[in-house]
Design a protein around this motif. Structure first.
Motif, PDB file in Angstrom:
ATOM      1  N   ARG A  29       0.992  -1.068  -0.131  1.00 41.60           N
ATOM      2  CA  ARG A  29      -0.155   0.074  -0.030  1.00 41.60           C
ATOM      3  C   ARG A  29       0.769   1.121   0.099  1.00 41.60           C
ATOM      4  O   ARG A  29       0.325   2.464  -0.438  1.00 41.60           O
ATOM      5  CB  ARG A  29      -0.953  -0.070   1.261  1.00 41.60           C
ATOM      6  CG  ARG A  29      -1.853   1.024   0.939  1.00 41.60           C
ATOM      7  CD  ARG A  29      -2.766   0.917   2.343  1.00 41.60           C
ATOM      8  NE  ARG A  29      -3.753  -0.092   2.637  1.00 41.60           N
ATOM      9  CZ  ARG A  29      -5.150  -0.262   1.627  1.00 41.60           C
ATOM     10  NH1 ARG A  29      -5.394   0.549   0.914  1.00 41.60           N
ATOM     11  NH2 ARG A  29      -5.364  -1.546   1.415  1.00 41.60           N
ATOM     12  N   ASP A  30       2.041   1.289   0.430  1.00 41.59           N
ATOM     13  CA  ASP A  30       2.942   2.626   0.638  1.00 41.59           C
ATOM     14  C   ASP A  30       3.592   2.637  -0.582  1.00 41.59           C
ATOM     15  O   ASP A  30       4.815   2.211  -0.984  1.00 41.59           O
ATOM     16  CB  ASP A  30       3.813   2.149   1.800  1.00 41.59           C
ATOM     17  CG  ASP A  30       4.819   3.389   1.949  1.00 41.59           C
ATOM     18  OD1 ASP A  30       4.479   4.327   1.398  1.00 41.59           O
ATOM     19  OD2 ASP A  30       5.830   3.226   2.819  1.00 41.59           O
ATOM     20  N   LYS A  31       3.032   3.529  -1.486  1.00 37.82           N
ATOM     21  CA  LYS A  31       3.547   3.807  -2.748  1.00 37.82           C
ATOM     22  C   LYS A  31       4.668   4.887  -2.639  1.00 37.82           C
ATOM     23  O   LYS A  31       5.445   5.176  -3.855  1.00 37.82           O
ATOM     24  CB  LYS A  31       2.714   4.179  -3.684  1.00 37.82           C
ATOM     25  CG  LYS A  31       1.970   5.611  -3.479  1.00 37.82           C
ATOM     26  CD  LYS A  31       1.119   6.021  -4.717  1.00 37.82           C
ATOM     27  CE  LYS A  31       0.290   7.312  -4.402  1.00 37.82           C
ATOM     28  NZ  LYS A  31      -0.432   7.781  -5.534  1.00 37.82           N
ATOM     29  N   LEU A  70       6.274  -2.958  -8.582  1.00 42.09           N
ATOM     30  CA  LEU A  70       5.244  -2.302  -9.572  1.00 42.09           C
ATOM     31  C   LEU A  70       5.899  -2.188 -11.218  1.00 42.09           C
ATOM     32  O   LEU A  70       5.266  -2.697 -12.069  1.00 42.09           O
ATOM     33  CB  LEU A  70       4.584  -1.203  -9.322  1.00 42.09           C
ATOM     34  CG  LEU A  70       3.646  -1.045  -7.924  1.00 42.09           C
ATOM     35  CD1 LEU A  70       3.107  -0.005  -7.616  1.00 42.09           C
ATOM     36  CD2 LEU A  70       2.645  -2.229  -8.023  1.00 42.09           C
ATOM     37  N   THR A  71       6.853  -1.589 -11.244  1.00 45.43           N
ATOM     38  CA  THR A  71       7.668  -1.484 -12.371  1.00 45.43           C
ATOM     39  C   THR A  71       8.205  -2.973 -13.016  1.00 45.43           C
ATOM     40  O   THR A  71       7.850  -3.070 -14.220  1.00 45.43           O
ATOM     41  CB  THR A  71       9.020  -0.496 -12.184  1.00 45.43           C
ATOM     42  OG1 THR A  71       8.780   0.640 -11.733  1.00 45.43           O
ATOM     43  CG2 THR A  71       9.682  -0.471 -13.498  1.00 45.43           C
ATOM     44  N   TYR A 124      -4.602   1.185  -6.471  1.00 44.88           N
ATOM     45  CA  TYR A 124      -3.586   0.312  -7.226  1.00 44.88           C
ATOM     46  C   TYR A 124      -3.403  -1.017  -6.346  1.00 44.88           C
ATOM     47  O   TYR A 124      -3.122  -2.191  -6.609  1.00 44.88           O
ATOM     48  CB  TYR A 124      -2.398   1.048  -7.757  1.00 44.88           C
ATOM     49  CG  TYR A 124      -1.359   1.249  -6.514  1.00 44.88           C
ATOM     50  CD1 TYR A 124      -0.468   0.283  -6.225  1.00 44.88           C
ATOM     51  CD2 TYR A 124      -1.452   2.410  -5.770  1.00 44.88           C
ATOM     52  CE1 TYR A 124       0.479   0.221  -5.110  1.00 44.88           C
ATOM     53  CE2 TYR A 124      -0.655   2.490  -4.625  1.00 44.88           C
ATOM     54  CZ  TYR A 124       0.356   1.744  -4.243  1.00 44.88           C
ATOM     55  OH  TYR A 124       1.328   1.650  -3.036  1.00 44.88           O
ATOM     56  N   VAL A 125      -2.984  -0.778  -4.864  1.00 46.19           N
ATOM     57  CA  VAL A 125      -2.838  -1.820  -4.132  1.00 46.19           C
ATOM     58  C   VAL A 125      -3.893  -2.949  -4.104  1.00 46.19           C
ATOM     59  O   VAL A 125      -3.333  -4.107  -3.834  1.00 46.19           O
ATOM     60  CB  VAL A 125      -2.496  -1.366  -2.718  1.00 46.19           C
ATOM     61  CG1 VAL A 125      -3.902  -1.100  -1.835  1.00 46.19           C
ATOM     62  CG2 VAL A 125      -1.772  -2.276  -1.892  1.00 46.19           C
ATOM     63  N   GLU A 126      -5.007  -2.816  -4.462  1.00 44.02           N
ATOM     64  CA  GLU A 126      -6.006  -3.742  -4.259  1.00 44.02           C
ATOM     65  C   GLU A 126      -5.578  -5.025  -5.353  1.00 44.02           C
ATOM     66  O   GLU A 126      -5.518  -6.286  -5.165  1.00 44.02           O
ATOM     67  CB  GLU A 126      -7.457  -3.231  -4.609  1.00 44.02           C
ATOM     68  CG  GLU A 126      -7.871  -2.564  -3.421  1.00 44.02           C
ATOM     69  CD  GLU A 126      -9.407  -2.282  -2.979  1.00 44.02           C
ATOM     70  OE1 GLU A 126      -9.905  -3.216  -3.758  1.00 44.02           O
ATOM     71  OE2 GLU A 126      -9.595  -1.290  -2.506  1.00 44.02           O
ATOM     72  N   PRO A 127      -5.782  -4.361  -6.678  1.00 38.75           N
ATOM     73  CA  PRO A 127      -5.294  -5.596  -7.654  1.00 38.75           C
ATOM     74  C   PRO A 127      -3.885  -6.047  -7.686  1.00 38.75           C
ATOM     75  O   PRO A 127      -3.715  -7.116  -7.944  1.00 38.75           O
ATOM     76  CB  PRO A 127      -5.386  -4.690  -9.029  1.00 38.75           C
ATOM     77  CG  PRO A 127      -5.501  -3.107  -8.747  1.00 38.75           C
ATOM     78  CD  PRO A 127      -5.996  -3.227  -7.435  1.00 38.75           C
TER      79      PRO A 127
END
Length: 726
Positions: free
Chosen positions: A31-33, A42-43, A665-668
């Motif tokens: 969750r901590d972007k 994510l990248t 974004y953290v959900e998916p």
């Protein structure tokens, strides 16, 4: 060469405990972007997805070119009159964003002449045309661009517009002097969508959001002053209420509306009284009455009234004419109401507005969104006695499934503009003069190439749910498809918030239909297609009906001779992404592929934290799992993230955006990680595709959107066995 391997995701235990139940979440750390490790992960996911789907690139390119070749890239919207100007937008080939323009309007002719839009040709300037805002020029140095409000002054002297430059739906307000053609230095940061100029153009009305991105304050900015001095017109402290404001159709009043999916509270504030308005004023109906309603002021023979569309003892709503309230005594006030359009079990009344000559009512009958008209003279008679109004509709629509939706109406205009759409009929824009019953087609969306609506067909079928409820389906395919042979199906759904999946034409969808795919929209419970009860039977402790209806639709389709049961794919976005996740947990073996767009797949975690954006507002849709153990247990039994099974799942693509404020974004990201950890290893590796400069709608710009659609469709088609060469 060895196959690409997905990024390794570390598991860090985080325990969530409610109502005596504990859940260990191994991926909450994502969750901590602001954590560089999260961004690196994510990248890496994007890189893995690119590599694993590289073979789909030719098909993506082909679909993108098909969309592009069918679209008139240099085009324009139908000019819309406001004051003494016609406003419209131009699109230009090769440009991502529109160019906003205007020309002076005629004022000395008949109604028909004054309200006939000027002839403007795509790519050709017209006399006296002024470019107010070239969005391409404004966006050239921005990573993301979304135009929020676009509010010209009634007298044409000023333009107020807002811009989101990151995708997080936090807008910066700008002002443009239309007479000097200068962008003013005056700006306001962190404005919510929907700001607008007051009719006298001396002030701006706008909304701001709290830390959970809930609109909670209506403010007034006086032009030429510092935003630090802006007055707060209304403050809504209740975290379950969503605050908004708009100008009444007669431009006499500001309508302040605080509400949720179950009830409302509205204040009618004459613009002449803005300086003295205070929160102790009397609402039309107090929130304590738990009534969901909307209002529209109307003046009849110099007497002021309110049109109220309400659901008190009328589940599908009733439209009434009422005086302005003088107290909060609801029973006494109700006794003064006169029915304009009475409640019906088979018609959902959705709202009312005014033209210069007619009352305009939006309503839904048998899933179809329609417009009904009645002369204001009949409303005047009702004000005097118990006259029953007679309504009529514009004639000439022959599609079985269509949408007739209001675009604009104003109490100072004799014309009502609406759009007409059908699944396989390009969008049409009509101007309707109800006083003369004159219906004028202003534009039909052009589709280039060899397109003909006769080449496609759309119709209604009905599936049966587990409990016997009949579920409406919209079916569309090539008209020449051999329906004695099995074909692949893409099944789409949403089923939440009383949102209806109404017929809309889509150029991109033709790329599926032309490849022999049958496109099916399942109008499942939780949506609004069959009235308010259809919605109520798919929310809170009835939510599972939404998911079982979707699976029942699949079973119905699989039983048809024209469906290849081995090639049924599913797709949905946002709450429709939750639908996809829940459906996969229920019956993964029924599908060949799934695309979940910005999916709300970790719903329970989100709704348990009222500090997260919009979470508390969701309690009226899903229930409050913090206070209710029953709601908690019910949600935990269906939320996708917590119900993944160790069985074979079909190929899955979760598509999201880093700056989405509606579904993080953290959900998916968590969902994909948990899928990989849990599902049978014979499954295809679930994929995560994330737009690093985008919001809830993905990246910005039309070409970016086309490439996003092409990506989703190519993923689906590939797993249907459609040749990747296109």
């Amino acid at each position: 060469m060895s196959a690409p391997q997905p990024p390794q995701t570390k598991r860090l235990s985080s325990v969530r405990s409610y109502h005596g139940d504990s859940f260990t979440d191994s991926y909450e750390w994502l969750r901590d972007k602001e954590n560089p490790e999260v961004i690196d992960y994510l990248t890496a996911e994007n890189t893995f997805t690119e590599r694993i789907t590289a073979g789909q690139q030719p098909l993506r390119d082909t679909i993108f070119e098909e969309i592009k070749e069918r679209t008139l890239e240099t085009d324009l919207s139908v000019p819309q009159r406001k004051g003494n100007f016609w406003y419209y937008s131009r699109s230009v080939e090769g440009k991502q964003y529109p160019v906003m323009c205007r020309v002076p309007a005629q004022t000395d002719g008949t109604d028909s002449e004054n309200f006939t839009p000027p002839t403007v040709e795509p790519g050709t300037p017209v006399d006296h045309e002024t470019v107010l805002l070239d969005c391409n020029e404004f966006a050239k140095d921005l990573p993301f661009f979304s135009l929020g409000s676009f509010s010209p002054a009634e007298d044409g002297s000023l333009l107020a517009f807002s811009v989101d430059a990151s995708g997080d739906e936090r807008f910066t307000q700008h002002f443009y002097n239309c007479e000097t053609q200068q962008l003013l230095d005056e700006t306001i940061d962190n404005v919510f969508a929907g700001s607008f100029l007051a009719p006298d153009a001396t002030s701006l009305i706008y909304t701001v959001a709290d830390d959970s991105w809930r609109p909670y304050q209506i403010r007034r900015h006086v032009l030429g002053t510092s935003a630090d001095n802006d007055a707060v017109l209304f403050n809504e402290p209740d975290v379950t209420m969503w605050l908004g404001a708009e100008i009444s159709a007669d431009k006499s009043a500001l309508l302040i509306d605080s509400g949720n999916s179950e009830f409302s509270e509205i204040y009618v504030v004459p613009f002449a009284e803005l300086d003295t308005f205070h929160e102790a004023a009397t609402p039309v109906i107090a929130r304590a009455q738990k009534v969901q309603y909307s209002v529209e002021p109307v003046t009849l023979d110099s007497q002021k009234y309110l049109l109220i569309c309400h659901n008190f003892e009328a589940v599908n709503s009733e439209l009434v004419l009422a005086p302005y309230p003088e107290s909060e005594d609801f029973d006494s006030y109700r006794a003064l109401w006169k029915p304009v359009m009475k409640h019906r079990e088979d018609v959902r009344i959705e709202g009312a507005t005014l033209s210069a000559t007619h009352l305009v009512v939006s309503a839904r009958a048998n899933t179809t969104s329609r417009l009904f008209f009645s002369p204001l003279s009949q409303l005047r008679e009702l004000a005097i006695n118990d006259h029953q109004l007679v309504f009529s509709e514009p004639a000439g629509f022959d599609d079985e499934l269509y949408t007739c939706s209001l675009t604009s109406a104003s109490a100072d205009s004799p014309v009502v503009r609406f759009s007409y759409e059908a699944w396989v009929t390009p969008t049409r824009v009509y101007d309707f003069f109800p006083a003369t019953d004159q219906l004028l087609l202003r534009k039909e969306t052009p589709v280039l190439g060899d397109f003909s609506t006769d080449n496609y067909t759309a119709y209604r079928l009905w599936a049966s749910a587990e409990d016997g409820t009949r579920i409406p389906l919209s079916i569309m395919h090539r008209a020449d498809l051999d329906m004695t042979a099995p074909h692949p199906v893409l099944q789409y759904g949403y089923g939440s918030y009383e949102a209806s999946m109404d017929p809309v034409f889509g150029i991109a969808r033709l790329s599926l239909l032309d490849r022999g795919v049958i496109f099916v929209v399942a109008h499942i419970r939780g949506g609004g297609e069959l009235g308010r009860n259809w919605y109520l039977k798919g929310k809170k402790l009835h939510k599972k009906n939404t998911f079982t209806d979707f699976v029942a639709t699949t079973d119905f389709l699989a039983s048809q001779e024209w469906v290849d049961e081995k090639r049924i794919a599913i797709m949905g976005g946002s709450a429709g992404g939750l639908l996809i996740g829940a459906t996969l947990n229920l019956a993964p073996e029924k599908y060949c592929a799934a695309v979940a767009q910005v999916p709300f797949v970790d719903a329970l975690t989100t709704i348990l934290d009222p500090e997260l954006p919009l979470s508390a507002l969701e309690w009226e849709e899903w229930g409050n799992p913090i206070e209710s153990s029953e709601v908690y247990e019910y949600m935990k039994s269906y939320t996708p993230y917590e119900n993944i099974r160790p069985v074979v799942y079909p190929p899955i693509a979760a598509v999201t955006s880093l700056n989405d404020t509606r579904v993080f974004y953290v959900e998916p990201a968590k969902w994909v990680a948990q899928l990989r950890h849990t599902i049978d290893k014979n499954s295809a590796t679930p994929l995560l595709k994330i737009e690093m400069d985008g919001g809830h709608g993905g990246g910005s710009g039309r070409y970016t959107r086309w490439r996003d659609i092409a990506w989703d469709y190519a993923f689906i088609l590939t797993h249907m066995g459609i040749p990747t060469a296109g």
